[in-house]
Design a protein around this motif. Structure first.
Motif, PDB file in Angstrom:
ATOM      1  N   TRP A   3       0.514  -0.938  -0.272  1.00  0.00           N
ATOM      2  CA  TRP A   3      -0.289   0.259   0.472  1.00  0.00           C
ATOM      3  C   TRP A   3       0.795   0.825  -0.302  1.00  0.00           C
ATOM      4  CZ3 TRP A   3      -0.313   3.823   3.778  1.00  0.00           C
ATOM      5  CH2 TRP A   3       0.596   3.676   5.158  1.00  0.00           C
ATOM      6  N   LEU A   4       2.394   1.466   1.058  1.00  0.00           N
ATOM      7  CA  LEU A   4       2.626   2.449   0.651  1.00  0.00           C
ATOM      8  C   LEU A   4       3.113   2.906  -0.896  1.00  0.00           C
ATOM      9  CD1 LEU A   4       5.444   1.715   3.202  1.00  0.00           C
ATOM     10  CD2 LEU A   4       3.618   3.764   3.453  1.00  0.00           C
ATOM     11  N   ASP A   5       3.636   1.468  -1.904  1.00  0.00           N
ATOM     12  CA  ASP A   5       3.792   2.008  -3.139  1.00  0.00           C
ATOM     13  C   ASP A   5       3.354   2.351  -3.756  1.00  0.00           C
ATOM     14  OD1 ASP A   5       6.641   1.029  -3.147  1.00  0.00           O
ATOM     15  OD2 ASP A   5       5.639  -0.745  -3.378  1.00  0.00           O
ATOM     16  N   PHE A 118       5.742   8.871   1.461  1.00  0.00           N
ATOM     17  CA  PHE A 118       5.096   7.428   2.593  1.00  0.00           C
ATOM     18  C   PHE A 118       6.565   6.412   2.785  1.00  0.00           C
ATOM     19  CE2 PHE A 118       1.461   9.242   0.739  1.00  0.00           C
ATOM     20  CZ  PHE A 118       0.434   9.551   1.759  1.00  0.00           C
ATOM     21  N   HIS A 119       6.590   6.790   4.486  1.00  0.00           N
ATOM     22  CA  HIS A 119       7.871   5.831   4.709  1.00  0.00           C
ATOM     23  C   HIS A 119       7.359   4.511   5.610  1.00  0.00           C
ATOM     24  CE1 HIS A 119      10.720   8.036   2.935  1.00  0.00           C
ATOM     25  NE2 HIS A 119      10.255   8.885   3.066  1.00  0.00           N
ATOM     26  N   LEU A 120       7.719   3.252   5.890  1.00  0.00           N
ATOM     27  CA  LEU A 120       6.918   2.497   6.815  1.00  0.00           C
ATOM     28  C   LEU A 120       7.585   3.275   8.236  1.00  0.00           C
ATOM     29  CD1 LEU A 120       5.569  -0.430   7.718  1.00  0.00           C
ATOM     30  CD2 LEU A 120       7.302  -1.033   6.655  1.00  0.00           C
ATOM     31  N   GLU A 246      -3.532   4.004   9.457  1.00  0.00           N
ATOM     32  CA  GLU A 246      -2.117   3.474   9.360  1.00  0.00           C
ATOM     33  C   GLU A 246      -1.681   2.268   9.624  1.00  0.00           C
ATOM     34  OE1 GLU A 246      -0.191   5.500  12.353  1.00  0.00           O
ATOM     35  OE2 GLU A 246      -0.572   7.558  11.313  1.00  0.00           O
ATOM     36  N   PRO A 250      -4.585  -0.589   6.211  1.00  0.00           N
ATOM     37  CA  PRO A 250      -3.450  -1.876   5.337  1.00  0.00           C
ATOM     38  C   PRO A 250      -2.871  -2.951   5.193  1.00  0.00           C
ATOM     39  CG  PRO A 250      -2.810   0.618   6.059  1.00  0.00           C
ATOM     40  CD  PRO A 250      -3.513   0.075   6.600  1.00  0.00           C
TER      41      PRO A 250
END
Length: 288
Positions: A3-5, A118-120, A246, A250
């Motif tokens: 989902w970040l990608d 966006f970062h994990l 958050e 996801p």
């Protein structure tokens, strides 16, 4: 995470369209989600709407262009989607505190709104309790305000709305009109593209007709993800909302179903560390 990608690809698409109109449906497709879910996720993760992000980024780029080129103000206004120099100047002054013409002067301070990334963020493992239920339509009565997510205005207006409803006796009258029913905070009629929605203080009621005191709102039939919140208000429930978008969305095969969102408040001391309430979010299975 995947989902970040997807969110990163959507941001890249936004940035590539700064000089034209941005289509929410196209952005949502880039993120493999529905337009409503994409906009709701974006807002909960970043604190501002897609439209607000685009507006701030355009005004940042416009300021840089004014400061570094000799392009006409009217041309820059049109380039970044403003229909007239007047509307551009108004938005520019709100963002930067000066006029577009003043931005050309050397040494004038300007505000830069950077591109999002966006970062994990890895956190300590903490279980997140929830249950999935199907529920038919429910009729409620209550009072409402129209509010906006622009500049976080809703986060200020909604607490004031509750305070007023307590102080002027509205809450007490609503409890009397709906004996044995829990109070509800309802985010309904959400128009995320225009940054508006209605917020209700309401309770279930099948018998009492709407009148001058109470308006009627029907919560549609839906499948709901229900999350408990334990702790003093409002911090405990705010933390639950954050974790839903958050962490929970996801990591599951669900997305927002574009219906109203509910906060369910049983009677009790809302300042107590043991106070228990719930967040209800309408969901559907992701279509990928």
């Amino acid at each position: 995470m995947e989902w970040l990608d997807r969110m990163a690809k959507a941001i890249s698409l936004i940035e590539s369209r700064m000089e034209g109109k941005t289509d929410i449906e196209e952005l949502a497709r880039e993120a493999y989600s529905s337009p409503f879910h994409f906009q709701r996720m974006f807002h909960m993760l970043t604190g501002f709407t897609v439209a607000e992000y685009i507006r701030r980024r355009k005004l940042t780029l416009a300021a840089q262009e004014l400061a570094s080129t000799s392009s006409k103000v009217v041309d820059i206004a049109l380039k970044y989607g403003y229909e007239s120099p007047e509307s551009f100047a108004k938005a520019f002054r709100k963002a930067h505190g000066i006029s577009p013409t003043d931005a050309r002067e050397r040494g004038i301070p300007l505000k830069a709104f950077p591109r999002l990334s966006f970062h994990l963020s890895l956190k300590g493992a903490q279980d997140m309790d929830y249950r999935i239920i199907d529920r038919p339509a429910v009729r409620t009565i209550g009072v409402k305000i129209a509010t906006t997510t622009t500049d976080g205005q809703n986060s200020r207006e909604i607490p004031r709305f509750w305070q007023q409803a307590h102080s002027d006796g509205t809450i007490g009258k609503l409890v009397e009109a709906c004996p044995g029913k829990e109070l509800l905070g309802i985010c309904g009629d959400m128009d995320l593209a225009n940054e508006r929605f209605d917020y209700w203080i309401a309770a279930e009621n099948d018998d009492r007709p709407a009148d001058e005191q109470w308006k009627e709102f029907t919560i549609p039939a839906a499948t709901w993800a229900v999350f408990p919140s334990i702790g003093p208000m409002p911090h405990a429930i705010q933390d639950v909302w954050r974790r839903i978008f958050e962490e929970w969305f996801p990591s599951t095969g669900y997305e927002h179903a574009a219906g109203p969102e509910l906060e369910v408040y049983p009677d009790g001391d809302t300042t107590s560390p043991d106070y228990r309430c719930e967040v209800w979010v309408p969901i559907v299975k992701k279509q990928i």
